[in-house]
Design a protein around this motif. Structure first.
Motif, PDB file in Angstrom:
ATOM      1  N   MET A  98      72.947  42.855  35.648  1.00  0.00           N
ATOM      2  CA  MET A  98      73.928  41.280  35.775  1.00  0.00           C
ATOM      3  C   MET A  98      72.678  39.862  36.245  1.00  0.00           C
ATOM      4  O   MET A  98      73.016  39.099  35.362  1.00  0.00           O
ATOM      5  N   ALA A  99      71.107  40.769  37.019  1.00  0.00           N
ATOM      6  CA  ALA A  99      70.641  39.750  36.899  1.00  0.00           C
ATOM      7  C   ALA A  99      70.215  39.117  36.042  1.00  0.00           C
ATOM      8  O   ALA A  99      69.605  38.028  35.380  1.00  0.00           O
ATOM      9  N   GLN A 100      69.581  40.039  34.820  1.00  0.00           N
ATOM     10  CA  GLN A 100      68.785  40.187  33.643  1.00  0.00           C
ATOM     11  C   GLN A 100      69.863  39.135  32.709  1.00  0.00           C
ATOM     12  O   GLN A 100      70.022  37.852  32.255  1.00  0.00           O
ATOM     13  N   ALA A 101      71.279  39.222  32.513  1.00  0.00           N
ATOM     14  CA  ALA A 101      72.434  38.176  32.196  1.00  0.00           C
ATOM     15  C   ALA A 101      72.242  37.020  32.233  1.00  0.00           C
ATOM     16  O   ALA A 101      72.724  35.828  31.627  1.00  0.00           O
ATOM     17  N   LEU A 102      71.729  36.517  33.544  1.00  0.00           N
ATOM     18  CA  LEU A 102      72.060  35.557  34.339  1.00  0.00           C
ATOM     19  C   LEU A 102      70.798  34.456  34.057  1.00  0.00           C
ATOM     20  O   LEU A 102      70.773  33.723  33.564  1.00  0.00           O
ATOM     21  N   TYR A 103      69.471  35.349  34.009  1.00  0.00           N
ATOM     22  CA  TYR A 103      68.223  34.943  34.228  1.00  0.00           C
ATOM     23  C   TYR A 103      68.295  34.556  32.965  1.00  0.00           C
ATOM     24  O   TYR A 103      68.485  33.309  32.235  1.00  0.00           O
ATOM     25  N   THR A 109      70.575  31.084  32.525  1.00  0.00           N
ATOM     26  CA  THR A 109      70.094  30.076  32.299  1.00  0.00           C
ATOM     27  C   THR A 109      69.112  29.802  31.983  1.00  0.00           C
ATOM     28  O   THR A 109      67.987  28.363  32.568  1.00  0.00           O
ATOM     29  N   ASP A 110      68.608  30.284  30.795  1.00  0.00           N
ATOM     30  CA  ASP A 110      67.506  30.153  30.355  1.00  0.00           C
ATOM     31  C   ASP A 110      66.118  30.135  30.901  1.00  0.00           C
ATOM     32  O   ASP A 110      64.757  29.502  30.609  1.00  0.00           O
ATOM     33  N   GLY A 111      66.726  30.914  32.028  1.00  0.00           N
ATOM     34  CA  GLY A 111      65.135  31.553  32.724  1.00  0.00           C
ATOM     35  C   GLY A 111      64.629  29.954  33.412  1.00  0.00           C
ATOM     36  O   GLY A 111      64.042  30.063  34.383  1.00  0.00           O
ATOM     37  N   ARG A 112      65.599  29.493  34.344  1.00  0.00           N
ATOM     38  CA  ARG A 112      65.228  28.328  35.274  1.00  0.00           C
ATOM     39  C   ARG A 112      65.654  28.967  36.264  1.00  0.00           C
ATOM     40  O   ARG A 112      65.075  28.400  37.417  1.00  0.00           O
ATOM     41  N   THR A 113      66.709  30.016  36.096  1.00  0.00           N
ATOM     42  CA  THR A 113      66.871  30.181  38.010  1.00  0.00           C
ATOM     43  C   THR A 113      66.014  32.121  38.006  1.00  0.00           C
ATOM     44  O   THR A 113      66.360  32.593  37.051  1.00  0.00           O
ATOM     45  N   ALA A 114      65.612  31.981  38.843  1.00  0.00           N
ATOM     46  CA  ALA A 114      64.879  33.808  39.031  1.00  0.00           C
ATOM     47  C   ALA A 114      65.946  33.879  39.725  1.00  0.00           C
ATOM     48  O   ALA A 114      66.282  33.837  41.068  1.00  0.00           O
ATOM     49  N   VAL A 115      65.995  35.300  39.135  1.00  0.00           N
ATOM     50  CA  VAL A 115      67.510  36.108  39.976  1.00  0.00           C
ATOM     51  C   VAL A 115      67.233  37.198  40.572  1.00  0.00           C
ATOM     52  O   VAL A 115      66.116  38.364  39.734  1.00  0.00           O
ATOM     53  N   ILE A 116      67.349  37.792  41.366  1.00  0.00           N
ATOM     54  CA  ILE A 116      67.266  39.247  42.383  1.00  0.00           C
ATOM     55  C   ILE A 116      67.706  40.003  41.852  1.00  0.00           C
ATOM     56  O   ILE A 116      68.997  40.138  42.417  1.00  0.00           O
ATOM     57  N   ALA A 117      67.819  41.326  41.316  1.00  0.00           N
ATOM     58  CA  ALA A 117      68.894  42.382  41.568  1.00  0.00           C
ATOM     59  C   ALA A 117      68.608  42.900  42.881  1.00  0.00           C
ATOM     60  O   ALA A 117      67.931  43.942  43.016  1.00  0.00           O
ATOM     61  N   TRP A 118      69.381  42.536  43.702  1.00  0.00           N
ATOM     62  CA  TRP A 118      69.299  43.641  44.868  1.00  0.00           C
ATOM     63  C   TRP A 118      70.383  45.231  45.293  1.00  0.00           C
ATOM     64  O   TRP A 118      71.262  45.240  45.523  1.00  0.00           O
ATOM     65  N   ALA A 119      69.651  45.822  45.013  1.00  0.00           N
ATOM     66  CA  ALA A 119      70.296  47.469  45.401  1.00  0.00           C
ATOM     67  C   ALA A 119      69.359  47.611  46.694  1.00  0.00           C
ATOM     68  O   ALA A 119      68.775  48.728  46.860  1.00  0.00           O
ATOM     69  N   GLY A 120      70.382  47.072  48.077  1.00  0.00           N
ATOM     70  CA  GLY A 120      69.271  46.879  49.297  1.00  0.00           C
ATOM     71  C   GLY A 120      69.688  47.464  50.065  1.00  0.00           C
ATOM     72  O   GLY A 120      69.503  47.001  51.733  1.00  0.00           O
ATOM     73  N   TYR A 121      70.579  47.661  49.971  1.00  0.00           N
ATOM     74  CA  TYR A 121      71.901  48.393  51.155  1.00  0.00           C
ATOM     75  C   TYR A 121      72.730  49.947  50.634  1.00  0.00           C
ATOM     76  O   TYR A 121      72.379  50.220  49.419  1.00  0.00           O
ATOM     77  N   THR A 122      72.898  50.867  51.409  1.00  0.00           N
ATOM     78  CA  THR A 122      73.356  51.808  50.978  1.00  0.00           C
ATOM     79  C   THR A 122      75.167  51.665  50.651  1.00  0.00           C
ATOM     80  O   THR A 122      75.545  51.692  51.280  1.00  0.00           O
ATOM     81  N   THR A 123      75.044  52.022  49.516  1.00  0.00           N
ATOM     82  CA  THR A 123      76.624  51.359  49.509  1.00  0.00           C
ATOM     83  C   THR A 123      77.281  52.611  49.111  1.00  0.00           C
ATOM     84  O   THR A 123      77.263  54.343  49.229  1.00  0.00           O
ATOM     85  N   PRO A 124      78.596  53.245  48.860  1.00  0.00           N
ATOM     86  CA  PRO A 124      79.649  54.137  48.906  1.00  0.00           C
ATOM     87  C   PRO A 124      79.414  54.465  47.605  1.00  0.00           C
ATOM     88  O   PRO A 124      79.298  54.127  46.461  1.00  0.00           O
ATOM     89  N   VAL A 125      80.280  56.352  48.019  1.00  0.00           N
ATOM     90  CA  VAL A 125      80.146  57.175  47.022  1.00  0.00           C
ATOM     91  C   VAL A 125      81.312  56.931  46.110  1.00  0.00           C
ATOM     92  O   VAL A 125      81.910  57.916  47.256  1.00  0.00           O
ATOM     93  N   GLY A 126      81.795  56.845  45.262  1.00  0.00           N
ATOM     94  CA  GLY A 126      82.930  57.348  44.707  1.00  0.00           C
ATOM     95  C   GLY A 126      84.391  57.418  45.490  1.00  0.00           C
ATOM     96  O   GLY A 126      84.445  56.387  46.611  1.00  0.00           O
TER      97      GLY A 126
END
Length: 374
Positions: free
Chosen positions: A199-204, A207-224
């Motif tokens: 998602m972050a790479q697609a958004l970056y 925007t033609d590289g004019r937005t720095a985008v952080i892909a943040w997997a920084g929390y414990t997500t649910p599983v299944g």
């Protein structure tokens, strides 16, 4: 009879929520959220090298952390990162470039540890395979000068990666993912736009590289399939971590505006419970949302615009009951006209993970929002 019907409706709603929200599979794992700073934080705070005492990662705000590093000599910054790479690499408010270096050191150390585990005769073959898998994951994160803003091997593992230059970009964005995302599924070749990295790479790129985008997997997500996806416990823990991330960006980067936050699926519950303020976010965008843990946009900060992406017809999230009942469910549908969010199109998108796919109207809209043109 009415009481029986009510109990039956409650039970049916609970089953429907647990079933539909657990789209990642038929696992019933209950996750314990990773919270607090990583191991080594107490030693970091007690470091007795010359100069002011480092901030306590448990109690110091990102602004306090930023002030400490702004006053510290470069040599001391580097020394602290070398001694406590897991701490500095995850310390919101620390200089971004220093965090990249610290996380490279932490990844290398963890890879060495996992390679040793992979041949440890005291461990099982399953342990050996798991260790090899993790070691390979660490190797890929070390390849090609990747900008790893956070790395925490605890639990299922957490990671955040930056696309673009946070120091020079006029705009920034953060992608907050939903269920079944962790260190190993952070990016992948199959279904790439269902991952925070994709998602972050697609958004970056959009925007033609004019937005720095952080892909943040920084929390414990649910599983299944299971109660985690239908309740807010993990989202509350994630909301606290997201707030610290945004505070850290405000303290260490100087874009024209605070970050725009893009929240996918269960990630929109995290964003709703975080309730970003104008000092932390320029806007919030939800997509594939089961609800935000609030009844309407009026429950969020009015100074932060909220956009909701129209749901495409093949997104299973449309089957989720938009209720909050007995601790289950995430509330009203953000795409409903009465919710109060600004609508975004989804033309061309397919499924629950297709909203960031190139060529979709949704991705073009996200780029416009990220660039401040919506």
């Amino acid at each position: 009879m009415r009481g029986f019907r009510a109990r039956h409706a409650i039970a049916a709603t609970a089953v429907a929520l647990a079933t539909v929200l657990g789209a990642g599979g038929w696992a019933a794992d209950t996750q314990t959220p990773v919270t607090g700073p990583p191991p080594g934080s107490a030693a970091f705070a007690a470091d007795a090298s010359p100069g002011p005492r480092p901030p306590d990662p448990v109690t110091a705000s990102p602004a306090d952390v930023a002030a400490f590093f702004a006053a510290a000599a470069p040599a001391r910054q580097d020394a602290l990162a070398a001694r406590y790479p897991l701490v500095v690499g995850n310390l919101d408010g620390a200089p971004v470039a220093l965090r990249y270096r610290a996380n490279a050191l932490a990844l290398a150390a963890e890879r060495t540890r996992e390679l040793a585990r992979a041949t440890d005769p005291a461990l099982t073959p399953q342990d050996h395979q798991a260790a090899r898998t993790r070691a390979e994951r660490y190797r890929t994160l070390l390849d090609g000068g990747r900008q790893v803003l956070a790395f925490d091997p605890r639990g299922r593992g957490q990671v955040a990666e930056v696309y673009g230059d946070l120091a020079t970009a006029a705009r920034t964005a953060v992608v907050v993912p939903g269920s079944d995302i962790d260190l190993l599924s952070f990016d992948r070749a199959s279904d790439p736009y269902g991952t925070p990295a994709g998602m972050a790479q697609a958004l970056y790129r959009a925007t033609d590289g004019r937005t720095a985008v952080i892909a943040w997997a920084g929390y414990t997500t649910p599983v299944g399939l299971g109660p985690d996806a239908a309740t807010e416990d993990l989202a509350r823990a994630g909301a606290s971590r997201l707030t610290r991330l945004l505070d850290g960006l405000a303290a260490t980067t100087r874009p024209q505006a605070p970050a725009t936050v893009f929240c996918h699926s269960y990630g929109s519950v995290v964003c709703g419970l975080a309730r970003p303020t104008p000092a932390r976010a320029s806007g919030v965008v939800v997509l594939g949302s089961p609800g935000m843990g609030v009844d309407s946009a009026a429950d969020l900060d009015p100074g932060v615009p909220l956009w909701a992406t129209a749901r495409n017809g093949s997104d299973w999230i449309g089957d989720v009951p938009n209720v909050r009942l007995l601790g289950l469910g995430h509330g009203a549908d953000p795409t409903a006209p009465g919710f109060g969010a600004r609508p975004l199109p989804a033309t061309g998108s397919h499924g629950h993970t297709g909203y960031f796919a190139p060529g979709t109207a949704s991705l073009a809209a996200y780029a416009a929002v990220a660039l401040g043109r919506a």
